[in-house]
Design a protein around this motif. Sequence first.
Motif, PDB file in Angstrom:
ATOM      1  N   THR A  99      -8.768   2.974   3.253  1.00 51.86           N
ATOM      2  CA  THR A  99     -10.042   2.922   2.489  1.00 51.86           C
ATOM      3  C   THR A  99     -11.257   3.258   3.295  1.00 51.86           C
ATOM      4  OG1 THR A  99      -9.717   0.635   2.728  1.00 51.86           O
ATOM      5  CG2 THR A  99      -8.861   1.356   0.825  1.00 51.86           C
ATOM      6  N   ARG A 104      -3.854   4.491 -13.179  1.00 44.95           N
ATOM      7  CA  ARG A 104      -4.284   3.279 -13.245  1.00 44.95           C
ATOM      8  C   ARG A 104      -3.225   2.204 -13.173  1.00 44.95           C
ATOM      9  NH1 ARG A 104      -8.498   1.848 -17.653  1.00 44.95           N
ATOM     10  NH2 ARG A 104      -9.057   4.097 -17.574  1.00 44.95           N
ATOM     11  N   GLU A 132      -0.879  -4.742  -5.227  1.00 41.69           N
ATOM     12  CA  GLU A 132      -1.691  -3.673  -4.879  1.00 41.69           C
ATOM     13  C   GLU A 132      -2.184  -3.190  -6.273  1.00 41.69           C
ATOM     14  OE1 GLU A 132      -1.624  -3.001  -1.797  1.00 41.69           O
ATOM     15  OE2 GLU A 132      -2.555  -0.856  -1.653  1.00 41.69           O
ATOM     16  N   ILE A 171     -10.453   4.710  -1.827  1.00 46.91           N
ATOM     17  CA  ILE A 171      -9.142   5.271  -1.234  1.00 46.91           C
ATOM     18  C   ILE A 171      -9.634   6.370  -0.116  1.00 46.91           C
ATOM     19  CG2 ILE A 171      -6.829   6.805  -1.455  1.00 46.91           C
ATOM     20  CD1 ILE A 171      -7.098   5.151  -4.315  1.00 46.91           C
ATOM     21  N   SER A 173      -9.807  -4.493   0.094  1.00 48.27           N
ATOM     22  CA  SER A 173     -10.019  -3.227  -1.060  1.00 48.27           C
ATOM     23  C   SER A 173     -10.977  -2.157  -0.327  1.00 48.27           C
ATOM     24  CB  SER A 173     -10.876  -4.025  -2.253  1.00 48.27           C
ATOM     25  OG  SER A 173     -12.135  -4.393  -1.742  1.00 48.27           O
ATOM     26  N   GLN A 211       0.900   3.008  -3.041  1.00 48.71           N
ATOM     27  CA  GLN A 211      -0.173   4.033  -3.736  1.00 48.71           C
ATOM     28  C   GLN A 211       0.244   5.376  -3.547  1.00 48.71           C
ATOM     29  OE1 GLN A 211      -4.026   3.671  -1.555  1.00 48.71           O
ATOM     30  NE2 GLN A 211      -3.654   1.354  -1.379  1.00 48.71           N
ATOM     31  N   ALA A 237      -8.930   1.098  -4.444  1.00 42.28           N
ATOM     32  CA  ALA A 237      -7.581   0.290  -4.259  1.00 42.28           C
ATOM     33  C   ALA A 237      -8.018  -1.060  -3.778  1.00 42.28           C
ATOM     34  CB  ALA A 237      -6.610   1.186  -3.358  1.00 42.28           C
ATOM     35  N   ILE A 295      -4.281   0.434  -7.798  1.00 41.04           N
ATOM     36  CA  ILE A 295      -4.999   1.697  -7.648  1.00 41.04           C
ATOM     37  C   ILE A 295      -5.636   2.360  -8.760  1.00 41.04           C
ATOM     38  CG2 ILE A 295      -3.645   1.932  -5.472  1.00 41.04           C
ATOM     39  CD1 ILE A 295      -3.053   4.807  -6.373  1.00 41.04           C
ATOM     40  N   CYS A 296      -6.740   2.809  -8.800  1.00 41.26           N
ATOM     41  CA  CYS A 296      -7.282   3.573  -9.988  1.00 41.26           C
ATOM     42  C   CYS A 296      -7.966   5.153  -9.205  1.00 41.26           C
ATOM     43  CB  CYS A 296      -8.546   2.675 -10.522  1.00 41.26           C
ATOM     44  SG  CYS A 296      -9.420   3.594 -11.720  1.00 41.26           S
ATOM     45  N   SER A 311       0.691  -1.300  -0.167  1.00 39.56           N
ATOM     46  CA  SER A 311      -0.168  -0.061   0.113  1.00 39.56           C
ATOM     47  C   SER A 311       0.799   1.288   0.237  1.00 39.56           C
ATOM     48  CB  SER A 311      -0.895  -0.180   1.324  1.00 39.56           C
ATOM     49  OG  SER A 311      -1.731  -1.206   1.171  1.00 39.56           O
TER      50      SER A 311
END
Length: 344
Positions: A258, A192, A217, A293, A290, A176, A312, A219-220, A173
Motif C-alpha cells: 500500500t 468491493r 482483509e 493499494i 490499511s 487481494q 485495502a 479491498i475496494c 493480503s
Amino acid sequence: MFEQLEALLKEASAALAAVSDGEALRAWELAWIGKKGRVTEAVRGVSALPKEERAAYGKRANEIKVALESAYAEAETQVRERELTASLAQGEIDITLPGRPLTQGGLHPSTQTLRDFYRIWATMGFQVYHSRDVEDDDTNFTLLNIPPHHPAREMQDTFYTTKPNVILRTHTSPGQIRAMRQLGENGTRPIRVILPGMCYRFEQITARSEVQFHQMEGICVGRNIHMTDLKGTVAEFARMMFGANAKVRFRSSYFPFTEPSMEIDVECFLCGGEGCRICKYSGWLEIAGSGMIHPTVLENGGYDPNEWSGFAFGMGPERITMLKHAISDIRYFWANDLRFLSQF
Ligand code: PHE
C-alpha cells in the motif's frame, strides 16, 4: 374311569390356582391341555374303552377339557394384567428428581466477531470472498510487492511446506490478488470484498502472538477511489462496531503493498480515551493496517493503475475480541477450554 377324570379336573384346577406368572402358566398349559397334556391324553383315551362306555366318558372328558381351557384363558388374562401393572410400576417416572441440564453449544468468540464484521461490511456493499489457506510464495509475497530477500519478509515468519514455493499464508493480503483477478474481469470491473480467513506464522507462542490467527482483509477497487473513501468507510465501520461515538485516527505506517500506508486506531472504548491498562495509557487502540493499494499490486491484479485505484485494510478479529472483552492472553482462543469459550 370317571373317578379318574374327576380327580384329574381337581388336580389341574388346583395347579392352575397356584400359577402366578406367565412362565408357570405356559408350563401348566403344556402339562395339562397341550398336545401331550394329561387332559388331552385322557380325552384321547376314549378309544381304548368298551363301546358302551365311550359316549358318556367322551362327553365328560370333553366338558372337563373345555372347562379347563376357559379357566386357562381367564388365568392368562389375569397374569398378563398383573405383569403389565408390575412393569409400569417399575418404569415409573419420578417427577421429583432434579433435571439434568442440557449443555448448549455456542459460536466461538472469533466466529462471533467475524460475523459482526460480515454484517457491518455488508451494509456498505462488501461481499465475502474466501481465498485459500495454502498459498504460493508469489501470491503471498512477490505479487504484493515483496520481492525475494525484501526485508519485509522478515516481518512475517513463514511456514514452508516440503513443496517448493508452497506455504501457509502469513496474512490475508494474497487474497487481494486473487479477488482482483477473479472478480475484476481483467481490470474492467470495480470490486468491493472482504476476505476473512486463518493466517499462519512460525512464531514463538506467547500471550500476544499465536502461530495461527484470523485476519479479515477488505479491498475496494474503482475508478475514483481516494483516501477519503478509506477514512470514511473505516470510520463508519468503527461506529457500527464500537458505538455511535467511536472515534478513529490514522497514523502513517509502512506496508510494501500500500502507498501511502496507515495504521488505524480507535479511541479506547474501555476508558473513553482517558488512558487505561488495556490501551497502555495512550487512549487509543490499534485495530487495523490499511492504505491505498500500491500501483504495482493493482497491476498484478489486472488493473491499469492510471485508471483504477483502491484501498485495502486488514484487521485481526482475535485482537478486536480481546480488546472488547479485556482478554489478556491470545492462547485462550485455540486452547478449547470450555471455561473460556462458554463465557461468550
Ligand atoms: N497484511 C497486513 C498485515 O498482516 C495488514 C494490511 C492489510 C495492511 C491490507 C495494509 C493493507 O499486517
